[in-house]
Design a protein around this motif. Structure first.
Motif, short mmCIF file in Angstrom:
data_model
loop_
_atom_site.label_atom_id
_atom_site.label_comp_id
_atom_site.label_asym_id
_atom_site.label_seq_id
_atom_site.Cartn_x
_atom_site.Cartn_y
_atom_site.Cartn_z
N GLU A 1 1.05 -1.31 0.08
CA GLU A 1 0.09 -0.17 0.04
C GLU A 1 0.75 1.28 -0.08
O GLU A 1 1.75 1.37 0.99
CB GLU A 1 -0.93 -0.05 0.99
N ARG A 2 0.58 2.18 -0.84
CA ARG A 2 1.44 3.40 -0.83
C ARG A 2 0.63 4.53 -0.67
O ARG A 2 -0.66 4.58 -0.97
CB ARG A 2 1.95 3.53 -2.40
N GLU A 3 1.30 5.54 0.10
CA GLU A 3 0.49 6.94 0.22
C GLU A 3 1.72 8.01 -0.03
O GLU A 3 2.85 8.00 0.53
CB GLU A 3 0.31 6.77 1.52
N GLY A 4 1.06 9.16 -0.61
CA GLY A 4 1.84 10.22 -0.62
C GLY A 4 2.37 10.35 -2.10
O GLY A 4 3.56 10.61 -2.38
N GLN A 5 1.52 9.94 -3.37
CA GLN A 5 1.99 10.13 -4.69
C GLN A 5 1.79 11.43 -5.23
O GLN A 5 1.10 12.27 -4.54
CB GLN A 5 1.38 9.03 -5.40
N GLU A 6 2.20 11.76 -6.49
CA GLU A 6 2.21 13.01 -6.91
C GLU A 6 0.63 13.29 -7.14
O GLU A 6 0.18 14.43 -7.15
CB GLU A 6 2.68 13.05 -8.51
N LYS B 1 6.02 19.01 -9.69
CA LYS B 1 6.96 17.97 -9.42
C LYS B 1 7.24 17.72 -8.14
O LYS B 1 7.28 18.59 -7.47
CB LYS B 1 8.26 18.52 -10.19
N ARG B 2 7.26 16.69 -7.77
CA ARG B 2 7.29 15.92 -6.32
C ARG B 2 8.65 16.18 -6.01
O ARG B 2 9.24 16.67 -4.96
CB ARG B 2 6.68 14.67 -6.20
N VAL B 3 9.57 16.01 -7.08
CA VAL B 3 11.15 15.98 -6.89
C VAL B 3 11.73 17.01 -7.54
O VAL B 3 10.95 17.77 -8.47
CB VAL B 3 11.84 14.65 -7.14
N ARG B 4 12.97 17.20 -7.73
CA ARG B 4 13.67 18.13 -8.40
C ARG B 4 13.30 18.24 -9.84
O ARG B 4 13.02 17.34 -10.51
CB ARG B 4 15.04 17.91 -8.21
N ALA B 5 13.03 19.42 -10.31
CA ALA B 5 12.56 19.56 -11.73
C ALA B 5 13.77 19.59 -12.62
O ALA B 5 14.83 20.16 -12.16
CB ALA B 5 11.88 20.77 -12.01
N ASP C 1 8.03 23.16 -1.87
CA ASP C 1 8.06 21.70 -1.26
C ASP C 1 6.99 21.31 -0.58
O ASP C 1 6.74 21.27 0.59
CB ASP C 1 9.33 21.53 -0.44
N VAL C 2 5.89 20.89 -1.43
CA VAL C 2 4.67 20.54 -0.75
C VAL C 2 4.68 19.33 0.15
O VAL C 2 4.19 19.52 1.13
CB VAL C 2 3.72 20.28 -1.79
N PRO C 3 5.57 18.28 -0.44
CA PRO C 3 5.52 17.42 1.02
C PRO C 3 5.86 17.57 1.84
O PRO C 3 5.37 17.34 3.43
CB PRO C 3 6.65 16.27 -0.01
N ARG C 4 6.85 18.64 2.07
CA ARG C 4 7.48 18.95 3.52
C ARG C 4 6.33 19.99 4.15
O ARG C 4 6.25 19.79 5.28
CB ARG C 4 8.77 19.88 3.37
N LEU C 5 5.86 20.55 3.30
CA LEU C 5 4.68 21.53 4.12
C LEU C 5 3.65 20.61 4.45
O LEU C 5 3.02 20.90 5.73
CB LEU C 5 4.05 22.53 3.00
N LEU C 6 3.08 19.61 4.10
CA LEU C 6 2.07 18.52 4.52
C LEU C 6 2.63 17.97 5.54
O LEU C 6 2.05 17.65 6.70
CB LEU C 6 2.08 17.54 3.29
#
Lengths: 222, 222
Positions: free
Chosen positions: A95-100, A149-153, A205-210
């Motif tokens: 199970e995965r969580e946190g995708q684009e 982009k979730r990672v470096r563009a 960095d949306v993941p970090r904000l989240l």
DNA sequence: ATATACATGTCGAGG
DNA sequence: CCTCGACGTGTATAT
């Protein structure tokens, strides 16, 4: 699953040809016909075959053949350190969580993080050249295309949004269409490309904000 | 290398979060700190960690941490089927034939396969936006940039050579610069992009040519 | 160490 | 079935 630890030489012939000289490796044979050869370093198998395959063992030569793609993996066993079959059971799925995709959803709920006054018109809007992550209008009412982009563009991400913009200009004959790339970080070549093609880079960095706020508190940031 | 066969539950937290419920798996711990978790199906690990890592084992919980990327893999062992360390030696490196790099070399020796009269000036010529696979001059003396793809070319490949051409035009103020993509096959989007950006598509399956003729006989083809 | 592109990429979604 | 972009991409190479 059969776990074979041995010194061996390995040849692969299929999409390309590889040869691995004698050395100790761990070889896994699975029930679905797939095979993974692990060297002493690295997270990924150094050689592998997807199932289904036919495995034939003549003396010290193991030949794995995959008819679907006409690939052959040949293992010449020189010394067996360990060889054991295990009857194993596993019905779980990863199970995965946190995708684009989730990222888009969060940004769609808090577009002001990208720019003040930005309004998302549509997510994953399909064009002839691919889906635009966020199709927006800015405070001035201009169509604004956003690639997230979730990672470096890298440069390719800039190319991507440029393609979308070209298509948008063609199909809609709108005045000016803006193109944005949102990413936690940009490769130098991406910056160069963006400047050359009039694409705006938004560092976010949306993941970090989240992670720092709760998932429901994104609107708190500005 | 440590081979652990066990029933376990696995969690990963890092770039995203994954969870794998209880089941039997084969776990490999390597000397370089990398870890690979194999489920009962599939050639590739279902979970993994690249080295270097620190591995801590408290009772039935194995925690692998990778400081470089702040990732954690947690394995909760429920039942050990097999657990053994092997002292292994392997100094061999995987030799590959048929990589893109080799394709360049072959094409550089037989540029007429791409087009009559083409001459390769330089391979892997570096520009600010990336390396040009083959920097050539055509029969008419025009600078001709060639992007080589081992597999089907997609739109991104066309974008790539367009980047190079833009850069070439900027830095060299040459008259006309041609841009070519050489691939065994082209995606429709790539064709459209190429037509729109004035890029030429050359269908050429070099791996197959090499397979049909000897590696030294490429010059026979025309 | 950083930056870049390759890969037997592999995988899954959408038309 | 094909076409496409994401991927915990991982990995090697060159700067």
């Amino acid at each position: 699953v059969r776990v074979l630890v041995c010194r061996c030489s390995i040849g692969y012939a299929g999409r390309l040809t590889t040869r691995l000289a004698s050395g100790d490796r761990v070889v896994l044979f699975k029930e679905d016909g797939s095979v993974a050869v692990h060297a002493l370093k690295g997270a990924k198998p150094i050689n592998y075959m997807a199932g289904p395959t036919s495995v034939r063992e003549d003396d010290d030569v193991i030949r794995i053949y995959r008819p679907a793609s006409d690939e052959t993996l040949t293992i010449v066993v020189e010394h067996v350190h360990h060889d054991q079959r295990h009857g194993l059971v596993d019905s779980a799925v990863l199970e995965r969580e946190g995708q684009e995709r989730e990222l888009h959803e969060h940004l769609a709920r808090a577009p002001h993080l990208i720019e003040a006054g930005l309004a998302v018109v549509e997510r994953e809007r399909l064009t002839d050249v691919g889906p635009v992550d966020l199709w927006c209008r800015d405070a001035a009412g201009r169509v604004t295309l956003v690639e997230v982009k979730r990672v470096r563009a890298v440069a390719a991400a800039v190319d991507q949004v440029v393609r979308y913009r070209e298509q948008a200009l063609r199909n809609e004959s709108l005045g000016g269409v803006r193109a944005l790339v949102v990413a936690p970080d940009f490769a130098p070549q991406a910056r160069v490309m963006a400047a050359a093609r009039d694409v705006e880079c938004i560092v976010l960095d949306v993941p970090r904000l989240l992670a720092e706020a709760g998932p429901d508190d994104l609107t708190l940031f500005a």
